[in-house]
Design a protein around this motif. Sequence first.
Motif, PDB file in Angstrom:
ATOM      1  N   ALA A   6       0.860  -1.182   0.000  1.00 34.42           N
ATOM      2  CA  ALA A   6       0.000   0.000   0.000  1.00 34.42           C
ATOM      3  C   ALA A   6       0.895   1.231   0.000  1.00 34.42           C
ATOM      4  O   ALA A   6       2.038   1.175   0.462  1.00 34.42           O
ATOM      5  CB  ALA A   6      -0.898   0.003   1.228  1.00 34.42           C
TER       6      ALA A   6
ATOM      7  N   ALA B 188      -3.249  -0.687  -2.851  1.00 33.44           N
ATOM      8  CA  ALA B 188      -4.072   0.376  -2.263  1.00 33.44           C
ATOM      9  C   ALA B 188      -3.227   1.635  -2.188  1.00 33.44           C
ATOM     10  O   ALA B 188      -2.010   1.562  -2.002  1.00 33.44           O
ATOM     11  CB  ALA B 188      -4.532  -0.024  -0.865  1.00 33.44           C
TER      12      ALA B 188
ATOM     13  N   LEU C 194      -6.191   3.774   4.750  1.00 29.26           N
ATOM     14  CA  LEU C 194      -5.588   2.465   4.438  1.00 29.26           C
ATOM     15  C   LEU C 194      -5.813   1.458   5.565  1.00 29.26           C
ATOM     16  O   LEU C 194      -5.398   0.308   5.468  1.00 29.26           O
ATOM     17  CB  LEU C 194      -4.078   2.631   4.191  1.00 29.26           C
ATOM     18  CG  LEU C 194      -3.696   3.435   2.951  1.00 29.26           C
ATOM     19  CD1 LEU C 194      -2.197   3.697   2.929  1.00 29.26           C
ATOM     20  CD2 LEU C 194      -4.125   2.717   1.679  1.00 29.26           C
TER      21      LEU C 194
ATOM     22  N   ASP D 202      -7.397  -1.252   7.461  1.00 26.51           N
ATOM     23  CA  ASP D 202      -8.407  -2.292   7.226  1.00 26.51           C
ATOM     24  C   ASP D 202      -8.681  -3.093   8.504  1.00 26.51           C
ATOM     25  O   ASP D 202      -9.229  -4.192   8.447  1.00 26.51           O
ATOM     26  CB  ASP D 202      -7.983  -3.213   6.079  1.00 26.51           C
ATOM     27  CG  ASP D 202      -6.675  -3.930   6.378  1.00 26.51           C
ATOM     28  OD1 ASP D 202      -6.126  -3.737   7.485  1.00 26.51           O
ATOM     29  OD2 ASP D 202      -6.198  -4.695   5.514  1.00 26.51           O
TER      30      ASP D 202
END
Length: 342
Positions: free
Chosen positions: A188, A207, A215, A217
Amino acid sequence: MRAAVVSAPGVVAVEDVPDPSPADDEAVIAVSLCGICGTDLHVLDGDYPAVSYPVIPGHEFSGTVVGIGSNVTHLRPGAQVAVDPMIFCGSCVQCRRGATNLCLRGGGLGTTADGALAELVVVKAAQCEVVPPDVPDGWAPMIEPLSCVVHAMDRIGPVLGERTLVIGSGAAGLLMVGTLALAGARVAVLERNPERRALAPAFGAVATAGDLDELDDGSGGWDLVVDASGSAGAIALGLANLRRGARLCIFGVASPQARVEISPFDVFSRELTIIGTTSVRNSFRRAADLMALGELPLDLLVGDPLPLERTADAMERTRRSQGIKTRIALGATEGALGSRVA
Ligand SMILES: [Zn+2]
Ligand SMILES: [Zn+2]
Protein backbone atom coordinates in the motif's frame (compact mmCIF):
# COMPACT_ATOMS: atom_id res chain seq x y z
CA MET A 1 33.68 20.83 -21.81
CA ARG A 2 30.43 22.31 -20.49
CA ALA A 3 29.40 21.38 -16.98
CA ALA A 4 26.91 22.45 -14.31
CA VAL A 5 29.11 23.60 -11.43
CA VAL A 6 27.94 24.25 -7.88
CA SER A 7 30.63 26.78 -6.91
CA ALA A 8 29.27 27.31 -3.38
CA PRO A 9 26.09 26.32 -1.55
CA GLY A 10 23.13 27.83 -3.36
CA VAL A 11 25.06 28.75 -6.54
CA VAL A 12 24.84 26.61 -9.69
CA ALA A 13 25.89 27.74 -13.18
CA VAL A 14 26.83 26.09 -16.46
CA GLU A 15 30.49 26.81 -17.20
CA ASP A 16 33.42 25.76 -19.38
CA VAL A 17 35.76 23.54 -17.38
CA PRO A 18 38.79 21.46 -18.45
CA ASP A 19 38.09 18.04 -19.99
CA PRO A 20 38.91 15.21 -17.56
CA SER A 21 41.47 12.55 -18.51
CA PRO A 22 41.52 8.98 -17.18
CA ALA A 23 44.03 7.54 -14.70
CA ASP A 24 45.27 3.99 -15.40
CA ASP A 25 42.17 2.28 -13.97
CA GLU A 26 39.61 4.86 -15.08
CA ALA A 27 37.35 5.54 -18.02
CA VAL A 28 35.95 8.78 -19.43
CA ILE A 29 32.25 8.70 -20.21
CA ALA A 30 30.49 11.06 -22.61
CA VAL A 31 27.27 11.52 -20.66
CA SER A 32 24.03 11.13 -22.59
CA LEU A 33 21.45 11.47 -19.80
CA CYS A 34 21.71 12.37 -16.11
CA GLY A 35 18.80 12.22 -13.67
CA ILE A 36 18.38 14.74 -10.85
CA CYS A 37 17.60 13.47 -7.37
CA GLY A 38 17.24 14.73 -3.81
CA THR A 39 20.96 14.21 -3.18
CA ASP A 40 21.77 16.82 -5.86
CA LEU A 41 19.51 19.28 -4.03
CA HIS A 42 21.34 18.58 -0.75
CA VAL A 43 24.65 19.28 -2.57
CA LEU A 44 23.22 22.52 -3.95
CA ASP A 45 21.82 23.53 -0.57
CA GLY A 46 25.10 22.83 1.25
CA ASP A 47 23.67 20.28 3.67
CA TYR A 48 25.25 17.11 2.26
CA PRO A 49 28.21 16.01 4.41
CA ALA A 50 31.79 16.01 3.09
CA VAL A 51 31.15 17.95 -0.12
CA SER A 52 33.96 20.31 -1.09
CA TYR A 53 33.04 23.11 -3.46
CA PRO A 54 33.22 23.70 -6.36
CA VAL A 55 31.67 20.40 -7.42
CA ILE A 56 29.80 19.09 -10.46
CA PRO A 57 26.68 17.25 -9.17
CA GLY A 58 24.92 14.30 -10.83
CA HIS A 59 25.27 10.57 -10.12
CA GLU A 60 22.37 8.90 -11.98
CA PHE A 61 23.66 8.68 -15.52
CA SER A 62 24.45 6.72 -18.63
CA GLY A 63 26.66 7.42 -21.58
CA THR A 64 29.33 6.22 -23.97
CA VAL A 65 32.88 5.22 -23.11
CA VAL A 66 35.16 7.64 -24.97
CA GLY A 67 38.48 7.09 -23.19
CA ILE A 68 40.12 4.39 -21.08
CA GLY A 69 43.22 4.25 -18.89
CA SER A 70 46.19 2.02 -19.72
CA ASN A 71 45.19 -0.78 -17.30
CA VAL A 72 41.60 -1.09 -18.52
CA THR A 73 41.04 -4.26 -20.54
CA HIS A 74 37.34 -5.06 -20.09
CA LEU A 75 35.85 -1.92 -21.62
CA ARG A 76 36.12 -0.54 -25.11
CA PRO A 77 35.43 2.97 -26.37
CA GLY A 78 31.93 3.04 -27.79
CA ALA A 79 30.39 0.85 -25.07
CA GLN A 80 27.09 2.15 -23.65
CA VAL A 81 27.37 2.12 -19.88
CA ALA A 82 25.69 3.10 -16.64
CA VAL A 83 28.02 3.72 -13.69
CA ASP A 84 27.92 2.76 -10.03
CA PRO A 85 28.83 6.19 -8.58
CA MET A 86 30.17 5.01 -5.21
CA ILE A 87 33.77 5.83 -4.33
CA PHE A 88 35.44 3.44 -1.87
CA CYS A 89 39.01 2.65 -0.86
CA GLY A 90 38.92 -1.17 -0.87
CA SER A 91 41.26 -1.38 2.12
CA CYS A 92 39.44 -0.06 5.22
CA VAL A 93 37.70 -2.38 7.67
CA GLN A 94 34.28 -1.77 6.08
CA CYS A 95 35.49 -2.38 2.52
CA ARG A 96 37.30 -5.54 3.65
CA ARG A 97 34.08 -6.89 5.11
CA GLY A 98 32.32 -6.14 1.81
CA ALA A 99 30.43 -3.06 2.97
CA THR A 100 31.87 -0.75 0.33
CA ASN A 101 28.97 1.70 0.70
CA LEU A 102 30.10 2.25 4.31
CA CYS A 103 33.76 2.84 3.40
CA LEU A 104 35.53 4.92 6.04
CA ARG A 105 37.22 6.93 3.28
CA GLY A 106 34.30 6.73 0.87
CA GLY A 107 32.35 9.23 -1.15
CA GLY A 108 30.59 9.46 -4.45
CA LEU A 109 30.52 10.98 -7.89
CA GLY A 110 28.50 14.18 -7.77
CA THR A 111 29.12 14.69 -4.04
CA THR A 112 32.77 14.28 -3.03
CA ALA A 113 34.03 14.06 -6.63
CA ASP A 114 32.85 15.66 -9.87
CA GLY A 115 29.71 14.02 -11.23
CA ALA A 116 27.81 13.69 -14.46
CA LEU A 117 26.00 16.98 -15.05
CA ALA A 118 28.74 17.54 -17.59
CA GLU A 119 29.59 16.51 -21.12
CA LEU A 120 32.32 14.22 -19.76
CA VAL A 121 32.87 12.45 -16.46
CA VAL A 122 35.81 10.34 -15.29
CA VAL A 123 34.92 7.13 -13.41
CA LYS A 124 36.46 3.91 -12.13
CA ALA A 125 36.34 1.56 -15.13
CA ALA A 126 35.48 -1.39 -12.87
CA GLN A 127 32.26 0.38 -11.89
CA CYS A 128 30.96 0.72 -15.45
CA GLU A 129 28.09 -1.62 -16.27
CA VAL A 130 27.41 -2.22 -19.94
CA VAL A 131 23.70 -1.46 -20.39
CA PRO A 132 21.78 -4.68 -21.21
CA PRO A 133 20.36 -4.57 -24.74
CA ASP A 134 16.80 -5.07 -23.41
CA VAL A 135 16.90 -1.79 -21.47
CA PRO A 136 15.05 0.84 -23.52
CA ASP A 137 16.69 4.12 -24.46
CA GLY A 138 16.45 6.59 -21.65
CA TRP A 139 15.99 4.12 -18.80
CA ALA A 140 19.68 3.43 -18.06
CA PRO A 141 20.21 6.45 -15.72
CA MET A 142 17.59 4.85 -13.44
CA ILE A 143 19.77 1.77 -12.91
CA GLU A 144 21.45 3.79 -10.12
CA PRO A 145 18.31 4.57 -8.08
CA LEU A 146 17.06 1.03 -8.76
CA SER A 147 20.35 -0.36 -7.43
CA CYS A 148 19.70 1.58 -4.19
CA VAL A 149 16.33 -0.22 -4.03
CA VAL A 150 17.98 -3.60 -4.66
CA HIS A 151 20.42 -2.91 -1.82
CA ALA A 152 17.50 -1.88 0.42
CA MET A 153 15.81 -5.20 -0.42
CA ASP A 154 19.01 -7.00 0.65
CA ARG A 155 18.81 -5.14 3.95
CA ILE A 156 15.08 -5.78 4.44
CA GLY A 157 15.14 -9.49 3.61
CA PRO A 158 12.21 -11.64 2.45
CA VAL A 159 8.86 -9.85 2.03
CA LEU A 160 6.64 -12.53 0.51
CA GLY A 161 3.04 -11.97 1.58
CA GLU A 162 3.89 -9.15 3.98
CA ARG A 163 1.50 -6.24 4.53
CA THR A 164 3.79 -3.42 3.47
CA LEU A 165 3.36 0.34 3.54
CA VAL A 166 5.55 2.58 1.39
CA ILE A 167 5.44 6.25 2.40
CA GLY A 168 6.20 8.57 -0.51
CA SER A 169 5.86 7.70 -4.18
CA GLY A 170 8.37 9.91 -5.92
CA ALA A 171 10.75 8.15 -8.32
CA ALA A 172 12.64 6.21 -5.63
CA GLY A 173 9.39 5.35 -3.83
CA LEU A 174 7.80 4.01 -7.01
CA LEU A 175 10.90 1.93 -7.82
CA MET A 176 10.64 0.58 -4.26
CA VAL A 177 6.91 -0.17 -4.65
CA GLY A 178 7.52 -2.02 -7.92
CA THR A 179 10.41 -4.06 -6.54
CA LEU A 180 8.55 -4.97 -3.32
CA ALA A 181 5.53 -6.06 -5.38
CA LEU A 182 7.74 -8.20 -7.66
CA ALA A 183 9.22 -9.78 -4.51
CA GLY A 184 5.73 -10.76 -3.33
CA ALA A 185 4.81 -8.06 -0.82
CA ARG A 186 1.27 -6.71 -0.57
CA VAL A 187 2.07 -3.03 -1.00
CA ALA A 188 0.00 0.00 0.00
CA VAL A 189 1.19 3.54 -0.68
CA LEU A 190 0.76 6.69 1.39
CA GLU A 191 1.41 9.81 -0.69
CA ARG A 192 -0.13 13.25 -0.42
CA ASN A 193 0.57 14.33 -4.00
CA PRO A 194 -2.37 12.94 -6.06
CA GLU A 195 -0.36 12.89 -9.31
CA ARG A 196 2.36 10.73 -7.76
CA ARG A 197 -0.14 8.59 -5.88
CA ALA A 198 -1.97 7.81 -9.14
CA LEU A 199 1.15 6.10 -10.56
CA ALA A 200 1.54 3.61 -7.71
CA PRO A 201 -0.99 0.98 -8.95
CA ALA A 202 0.95 0.63 -12.22
CA PHE A 203 3.94 -0.40 -10.08
CA GLY A 204 1.88 -3.01 -8.25
CA ALA A 205 0.42 -1.13 -5.27
CA VAL A 206 -2.87 -2.72 -4.16
CA ALA A 207 -4.07 0.38 -2.26
CA THR A 208 -3.17 4.07 -2.20
CA ALA A 209 -4.23 7.01 -0.05
CA GLY A 210 -3.23 10.50 0.98
CA ASP A 211 -4.20 9.79 4.59
CA LEU A 212 -3.15 6.73 6.59
CA ASP A 213 -6.64 6.25 8.09
CA GLU A 214 -7.96 5.46 4.61
CA LEU A 215 -5.59 2.47 4.44
CA ASP A 216 -6.68 1.03 7.81
CA ASP A 217 -8.41 -2.29 7.23
CA GLY A 218 -8.56 -3.18 10.93
CA SER A 219 -5.77 -5.76 10.69
CA GLY A 220 -3.62 -4.06 13.34
CA GLY A 221 -0.72 -2.43 11.56
CA TRP A 222 1.99 -3.18 9.03
CA ASP A 223 4.55 -5.98 8.82
CA LEU A 224 6.90 -3.63 7.04
CA VAL A 225 6.95 0.14 6.56
CA VAL A 226 9.41 1.65 4.10
CA ASP A 227 9.88 5.40 4.30
CA ALA A 228 10.74 6.85 0.90
CA SER A 229 9.88 10.42 1.85
CA GLY A 230 12.75 11.41 4.15
CA SER A 231 10.23 13.18 6.36
CA ALA A 232 10.66 12.83 10.12
CA GLY A 233 6.89 13.05 10.59
CA ALA A 234 6.33 10.21 8.13
CA ILE A 235 8.95 8.05 9.84
CA ALA A 236 7.31 8.64 13.24
CA LEU A 237 3.94 7.75 11.71
CA GLY A 238 5.37 4.55 10.23
CA LEU A 239 6.95 3.57 13.53
CA ALA A 240 3.68 4.12 15.39
CA ASN A 241 1.76 1.92 12.96
CA LEU A 242 3.99 -1.16 12.94
CA ARG A 243 2.63 -4.51 14.04
CA ARG A 244 4.40 -6.42 16.81
CA GLY A 245 7.58 -7.94 15.41
CA ALA A 246 7.54 -5.64 12.38
CA ARG A 247 10.26 -3.76 10.48
CA LEU A 248 10.72 -0.11 9.60
CA CYS A 249 13.14 0.66 6.76
CA ILE A 250 14.52 4.19 6.48
CA PHE A 251 15.21 4.51 2.74
CA GLY A 252 14.45 8.19 2.03
CA VAL A 253 17.13 10.80 2.67
CA ALA A 254 16.16 12.88 5.70
CA SER A 255 17.87 16.13 6.64
CA PRO A 256 20.89 15.47 8.92
CA GLN A 257 19.17 17.72 11.48
CA ALA A 258 15.86 15.78 11.52
CA ARG A 259 14.96 13.95 14.75
CA VAL A 260 12.32 11.32 15.54
CA GLU A 261 11.38 10.35 19.10
CA ILE A 262 11.72 6.62 19.77
CA SER A 263 10.48 4.72 22.82
CA PRO A 264 13.16 2.10 23.63
CA PHE A 265 10.51 0.24 25.64
CA ASP A 266 8.28 0.08 22.56
CA VAL A 267 11.11 -1.21 20.36
CA PHE A 268 12.02 -3.74 23.08
CA SER A 269 8.59 -4.99 24.02
CA ARG A 270 7.17 -5.14 20.48
CA GLU A 271 10.43 -6.52 19.03
CA LEU A 272 10.61 -3.87 16.33
CA THR A 273 13.46 -3.71 13.83
CA ILE A 274 14.68 -0.39 12.41
CA ILE A 275 16.70 -0.82 9.22
CA GLY A 276 18.90 1.83 7.63
CA THR A 277 19.95 1.47 4.01
CA THR A 278 22.26 3.69 2.06
CA SER A 279 23.31 3.80 -1.58
CA VAL A 280 24.58 0.87 -3.54
CA ARG A 281 26.38 -2.30 -2.46
CA ASN A 282 26.94 -5.13 -4.94
CA SER A 283 23.55 -4.27 -6.37
CA PHE A 284 24.28 -2.41 -9.60
CA ARG A 285 24.46 -5.45 -11.91
CA ARG A 286 21.28 -6.93 -10.42
CA ALA A 287 19.47 -3.61 -10.88
CA ALA A 288 20.47 -3.58 -14.56
CA ASP A 289 19.19 -7.15 -14.97
CA LEU A 290 16.00 -6.37 -13.04
CA MET A 291 15.37 -3.39 -15.29
CA ALA A 292 15.97 -5.53 -18.39
CA LEU A 293 13.10 -7.83 -17.32
CA GLY A 294 10.78 -4.98 -18.32
CA GLU A 295 8.40 -5.53 -15.39
CA LEU A 296 8.75 -1.97 -14.07
CA PRO A 297 6.86 0.66 -16.14
CA LEU A 298 9.68 3.17 -16.06
CA ASP A 299 8.34 5.23 -18.95
CA LEU A 300 5.80 6.59 -16.44
CA LEU A 301 8.60 8.21 -14.42
CA VAL A 302 10.18 10.40 -17.07
CA GLY A 303 9.20 13.29 -19.28
CA ASP A 304 11.30 14.94 -21.97
CA PRO A 305 14.79 15.72 -20.70
CA LEU A 306 15.98 19.31 -20.32
CA PRO A 307 19.24 20.70 -21.77
CA LEU A 308 22.28 21.22 -19.49
CA GLU A 309 21.73 25.00 -19.59
CA ARG A 310 18.49 24.45 -17.64
CA THR A 311 20.11 22.57 -14.74
CA ALA A 312 19.09 25.21 -12.16
CA ASP A 313 15.54 24.96 -13.46
CA ALA A 314 15.66 21.14 -13.32
CA MET A 315 16.82 21.29 -9.70
CA GLU A 316 13.93 23.58 -8.79
CA ARG A 317 11.44 21.29 -10.57
CA THR A 318 12.80 18.42 -8.48
CA ARG A 319 12.51 20.50 -5.32
CA ARG A 320 8.89 21.37 -6.12
CA SER A 321 8.13 17.68 -6.89
CA GLN A 322 7.14 18.70 -10.42
CA GLY A 323 7.10 15.63 -12.64
CA ILE A 324 8.61 12.44 -11.25
CA LYS A 325 12.19 12.08 -12.47
CA THR A 326 13.72 15.13 -14.14
CA ARG A 327 16.62 14.35 -16.46
CA ILE A 328 19.24 16.42 -18.24
CA ALA A 329 20.17 15.45 -21.79
CA LEU A 330 23.82 16.06 -22.58
CA GLY A 331 23.32 14.97 -26.15
CA ALA A 332 26.84 13.59 -26.38
CA THR A 333 27.71 10.95 -28.92
CA GLU A 334 30.92 9.07 -29.44
CA GLY A 335 31.45 10.78 -32.77
CA ALA A 336 31.07 14.26 -31.30
CA LEU A 337 33.38 13.75 -28.36
CA GLY A 338 35.61 10.78 -29.12
CA SER A 339 38.36 12.93 -30.56
CA ARG A 340 38.48 15.12 -27.47
CA VAL A 341 39.73 12.41 -25.13
CA ALA A 342 43.14 10.79 -25.26
ZN1 LIG B 1 20.16 9.72 -6.61
ZN1 LIG C 1 37.07 1.64 2.45
